[in-house]
Design a protein around this motif. Structure first.
Motif, PDB file in Angstrom:
ATOM      1  N   GLU A  36       0.865  -1.184   0.000  1.00  0.00           N
ATOM      2  CA  GLU A  36       0.000   0.000   0.000  1.00  0.00           C
ATOM      3  C   GLU A  36       0.902   1.235   0.000  1.00  0.00           C
ATOM      4  O   GLU A  36       1.551   1.526   1.004  1.00  0.00           O
ATOM      5  CB  GLU A  36      -0.897  -0.018   1.248  1.00  0.00           C
ATOM      6  CG  GLU A  36      -2.076   0.912   1.137  1.00  0.00           C
ATOM      7  CD  GLU A  36      -2.951   0.906   2.386  1.00  0.00           C
ATOM      8  OE1 GLU A  36      -2.561   0.286   3.406  1.00  0.00           O
ATOM      9  OE2 GLU A  36      -4.014   1.541   2.339  1.00  0.00           O
ATOM     10  N   VAL A  37       0.957   1.947  -1.126  1.00  0.00           N
ATOM     11  CA  VAL A  37       1.903   3.066  -1.231  1.00  0.00           C
ATOM     12  C   VAL A  37       1.262   4.420  -0.920  1.00  0.00           C
ATOM     13  O   VAL A  37       1.964   5.366  -0.595  1.00  0.00           O
ATOM     14  CB  VAL A  37       2.642   3.113  -2.584  1.00  0.00           C
ATOM     15  CG1 VAL A  37       3.476   1.859  -2.778  1.00  0.00           C
ATOM     16  CG2 VAL A  37       1.705   3.307  -3.736  1.00  0.00           C
ATOM     17  N   LEU A  38      -0.060   4.505  -1.057  1.00  0.00           N
ATOM     18  CA  LEU A  38      -0.773   5.703  -0.587  1.00  0.00           C
ATOM     19  C   LEU A  38      -1.876   5.224   0.346  1.00  0.00           C
ATOM     20  O   LEU A  38      -2.689   4.371  -0.021  1.00  0.00           O
ATOM     21  CB  LEU A  38      -1.387   6.489  -1.755  1.00  0.00           C
ATOM     22  CG  LEU A  38      -0.435   7.042  -2.814  1.00  0.00           C
ATOM     23  CD1 LEU A  38      -1.231   7.749  -3.924  1.00  0.00           C
ATOM     24  CD2 LEU A  38       0.586   8.005  -2.218  1.00  0.00           C
TER      25      LEU A  38
ATOM     26  N   SER B 119      12.660   9.089  -0.075  1.00  0.00           N
ATOM     27  CA  SER B 119      12.474   8.308  -1.279  1.00  0.00           C
ATOM     28  C   SER B 119      11.574   7.109  -0.972  1.00  0.00           C
ATOM     29  O   SER B 119      11.724   6.474   0.073  1.00  0.00           O
ATOM     30  CB  SER B 119      13.861   7.860  -1.751  1.00  0.00           C
ATOM     31  OG  SER B 119      13.730   7.083  -2.883  1.00  0.00           O
ATOM     32  N   GLY B 120      10.625   6.834  -1.854  1.00  0.00           N
ATOM     33  CA  GLY B 120       9.737   5.697  -1.656  1.00  0.00           C
ATOM     34  C   GLY B 120       8.516   6.009  -0.814  1.00  0.00           C
ATOM     35  O   GLY B 120       7.700   5.124  -0.539  1.00  0.00           O
ATOM     36  N   SER B 121       8.333   7.272  -0.426  1.00  0.00           N
ATOM     37  CA  SER B 121       7.208   7.597   0.462  1.00  0.00           C
ATOM     38  C   SER B 121       5.889   7.755  -0.293  1.00  0.00           C
ATOM     39  O   SER B 121       4.830   7.868   0.314  1.00  0.00           O
ATOM     40  CB  SER B 121       7.521   8.849   1.292  1.00  0.00           C
ATOM     41  OG  SER B 121       7.867   9.932   0.474  1.00  0.00           O
ATOM     42  N   GLY B 122       5.951   7.778  -1.644  1.00  0.00           N
ATOM     43  CA  GLY B 122       4.707   7.833  -2.424  1.00  0.00           C
ATOM     44  C   GLY B 122       4.456   9.177  -3.096  1.00  0.00           C
ATOM     45  O   GLY B 122       3.390   9.388  -3.679  1.00  0.00           O
ATOM     46  N   LYS B 123       5.437  10.063  -3.083  1.00  0.00           N
ATOM     47  CA  LYS B 123       5.250  11.412  -3.628  1.00  0.00           C
ATOM     48  C   LYS B 123       4.939  11.379  -5.129  1.00  0.00           C
ATOM     49  O   LYS B 123       3.982  11.999  -5.584  1.00  0.00           O
ATOM     50  CB  LYS B 123       6.511  12.267  -3.381  1.00  0.00           C
ATOM     51  CG  LYS B 123       6.931  12.334  -1.926  1.00  0.00           C
ATOM     52  CD  LYS B 123       8.173  13.188  -1.710  1.00  0.00           C
ATOM     53  CE  LYS B 123       9.425  12.716  -2.418  1.00  0.00           C
ATOM     54  NZ  LYS B 123       9.940  11.387  -1.966  1.00  0.00           N
ATOM     55  N   SER B 124       5.749  10.625  -5.873  1.00  0.00           N
ATOM     56  CA  SER B 124       5.527  10.566  -7.327  1.00  0.00           C
ATOM     57  C   SER B 124       4.213   9.856  -7.652  1.00  0.00           C
ATOM     58  O   SER B 124       3.500  10.255  -8.579  1.00  0.00           O
ATOM     59  CB  SER B 124       6.675   9.828  -8.018  1.00  0.00           C
ATOM     60  OG  SER B 124       7.871  10.550  -7.883  1.00  0.00           O
ATOM     61  N   THR B 125       3.913   8.836  -6.897  1.00  0.00           N
ATOM     62  CA  THR B 125       2.665   8.102  -7.121  1.00  0.00           C
ATOM     63  C   THR B 125       1.466   9.039  -6.928  1.00  0.00           C
ATOM     64  O   THR B 125       0.522   9.029  -7.727  1.00  0.00           O
ATOM     65  CB  THR B 125       2.569   6.901  -6.154  1.00  0.00           C
ATOM     66  OG1 THR B 125       3.741   6.100  -6.308  1.00  0.00           O
ATOM     67  CG2 THR B 125       1.342   6.063  -6.434  1.00  0.00           C
ATOM     68  N   LEU B 126       1.537   9.857  -5.907  1.00  0.00           N
ATOM     69  CA  LEU B 126       0.440  10.796  -5.650  1.00  0.00           C
ATOM     70  C   LEU B 126       0.316  11.810  -6.789  1.00  0.00           C
ATOM     71  O   LEU B 126      -0.785  12.080  -7.273  1.00  0.00           O
ATOM     72  CB  LEU B 126       0.670  11.520  -4.309  1.00  0.00           C
ATOM     73  CG  LEU B 126      -0.402  12.538  -3.927  1.00  0.00           C
ATOM     74  CD1 LEU B 126      -1.755  11.854  -3.727  1.00  0.00           C
ATOM     75  CD2 LEU B 126      -0.017  13.295  -2.657  1.00  0.00           C
TER      76      LEU B 126
HETATM   77  P1  ADP Z   1       8.700   8.706  -4.053  1.00  0.00           P
HETATM   78  O1  ADP Z   1       8.359   9.487  -5.271  1.00  0.00           O
HETATM   79  O2  ADP Z   1       8.262   9.351  -2.779  1.00  0.00           O
HETATM   80  O3  ADP Z   1      10.156   8.339  -4.001  1.00  0.00           O
HETATM   81  P2  ADP Z   1       7.129   6.633  -5.298  1.00  0.00           P
HETATM   82  O4  ADP Z   1       5.775   7.177  -5.397  1.00  0.00           O
HETATM   83  O5  ADP Z   1       7.977   6.617  -6.522  1.00  0.00           O
HETATM   84  O6  ADP Z   1       7.896   7.332  -4.088  1.00  0.00           O
HETATM   85  O7  ADP Z   1       7.033   5.125  -4.776  1.00  0.00           O
HETATM   86  C1  ADP Z   1       6.312   4.756  -3.640  1.00  0.00           C
HETATM   87  C2  ADP Z   1       6.391   3.255  -3.452  1.00  0.00           C
HETATM   88  O8  ADP Z   1       5.681   2.616  -4.503  1.00  0.00           O
HETATM   89  C3  ADP Z   1       7.796   2.693  -3.473  1.00  0.00           C
HETATM   90  O9  ADP Z   1       7.873   1.664  -2.518  1.00  0.00           O
HETATM   91  C4  ADP Z   1       7.909   2.129  -4.869  1.00  0.00           C
HETATM   92  O10 ADP Z   1       8.816   1.068  -4.895  1.00  0.00           O
HETATM   93  C5  ADP Z   1       6.492   1.665  -5.137  1.00  0.00           C
HETATM   94  N1  ADP Z   1       6.156   1.672  -6.567  1.00  0.00           N
HETATM   95  C6  ADP Z   1       6.123   2.763  -7.367  1.00  0.00           C
HETATM   96  N2  ADP Z   1       5.735   2.437  -8.616  1.00  0.00           N
HETATM   97  C7  ADP Z   1       5.521   1.086  -8.607  1.00  0.00           C
HETATM   98  C8  ADP Z   1       5.086   0.133  -9.590  1.00  0.00           C
HETATM   99  N3  ADP Z   1       4.795   0.513 -10.838  1.00  0.00           N
HETATM  100  N4  ADP Z   1       4.958  -1.150  -9.184  1.00  0.00           N
HETATM  101  C9  ADP Z   1       5.241  -1.524  -7.930  1.00  0.00           C
HETATM  102  N5  ADP Z   1       5.638  -0.681  -6.956  1.00  0.00           N
HETATM  103  C10 ADP Z   1       5.781   0.606  -7.283  1.00  0.00           C
END
Ligand code: ADP
Ligand code: MG
Length: 252
Positions: free
Chosen positions: A21-23, A42-49
């Motif tokens: 669960e990333v968000l 890094s990995g906190s979900g910023k780009s995903t959001l």
């Molecule tokens: P940030 O931008 O804060 O560094 P991300 O949003 O890139 O973080 O990633 C958040 C988490 O989601 C990380 O653990 C990353 O490994 C995971 N993640 C991102 N994209 C994918 C994907 N396409 N498939 C599986 N896991 C992903």
């Protein structure tokens, strides 16, 4: 429908990749003209959001609203394609790695989307490209190809390209992280100028000084949650959560 309170309204955003669960239930409202910085490890979900905002990375649960319209609304496929293309035209996005088309000049990079998507004539689109490239200080290099530009110049062209669509919202995902340190400021200056023109912006950044100088609010994210948020002078000087203090201890 343009309630000042919720120009951007992220409601209970939740995103999982399999079991990860990333968000985790993120809600965020941004007023028109506000500038919000998102910081966090890094990995906190910023780009995903950020990518969820224009549905490039669809949420598992939750809603994204922009100016009274739900971006990620459920629609039959054909209708959804039309809807999301319209929404994405209103949301400018600038990434860490300038995704300019290498075989096109700065002018053509900026003019292409307005021609293709808004039906502008070549003359109209070229004029628009000149205006936008002038705004980011790149008019002199309008006929250069990306390979002839520095990283900071490419990033400014990428910003001009996003602005040419007259977006309602600009998203920046570590726009300066890949740049040599001496090139960071020229890109930050462009973002500052946009801030002064009341562009609504959500900016993921590692640069605390920059966040403090341009942003109305700063959100600290860790492990898929917003741990703490507030105006920069409060969040940076008096964070209340241990996790925020620890992160800032390493980055301020
Ligand atoms: P940030 O931008 O804060 O560094 P991300 O949003 O890139 O973080 O990633 C958040 C988490 O989601 C990380 O653990 C990353 O490994 C995971 N993640 C991102 N994209 C994918 C994907 N396409 N498939 C599986 N896991 C992903
Ligand atoms: Mg990221």
């Amino acid at each position: 429908m343009t309630d000042k309170q919720d120009f951007v309204d992220i409601r209970h955003a939740q995103k999982s990749y399999g079991n990860l669960e990333v968000l985790k239930d993120i809600s965020l409202k941004v007023k028109r003209g506000q500038i919000v910085a998102i910081i966090g490890p890094s990995g906190s979900g910023k780009s995903t959001l950020l990518r969820a905002i224009n549905d490039l990375d669809p949420l598992t649960k939750g809603e994204i609203w922009l100016d009274g319209v739900q971006v990620n609304k459920k629609l039959p496929h054909r209708q959804y394609e039309k809807h999301i293309n319209e929404m994405r035209q209103q949301i400018g996005m600038v990434f860490q790695h300038f995704n300019l088309f290498p075989h096109m000049t700065a002018r053509d990079n900026v003019a292409m989307a307005p021609k293709m998507l808004k039906g502008l004539s070549k003359e109209e689109a070229d004029k628009l490209a000149e205006e936008q490239l002038d705004k980011v200080g790149m008019l002199e290099r309008i006929d250069y190809y990306p390979s002839q530009l520095s990283g900071g110049q490419k990033q400014r062209v990428a910003i001009a390209r996003a602005l040419a669509m007259h977006p309602k919202l600009m998203l920046f995902d570590e726009a300066t992280s890949a740049l040599d340190p001496e090139l960071v400021d020229e890109v930050n200056q462009v973002m500052k100028k946009l801030a002064e023109e009341d562009m609504t912006m959500i900016i993921v950044t590692h640069e605390m000084d920059f966040a403090a100088s341009v942003c109305d609010r700063v959100l600290f994210m860790d492990q898929g949650v917003v741990v703490e948020e507030g105006p920069p002078e409060v969040l940076f000087k008096n964070p209340t959560k241990a996790r925020t203090r620890e992160f800032l201890g390493k980055h301020l």
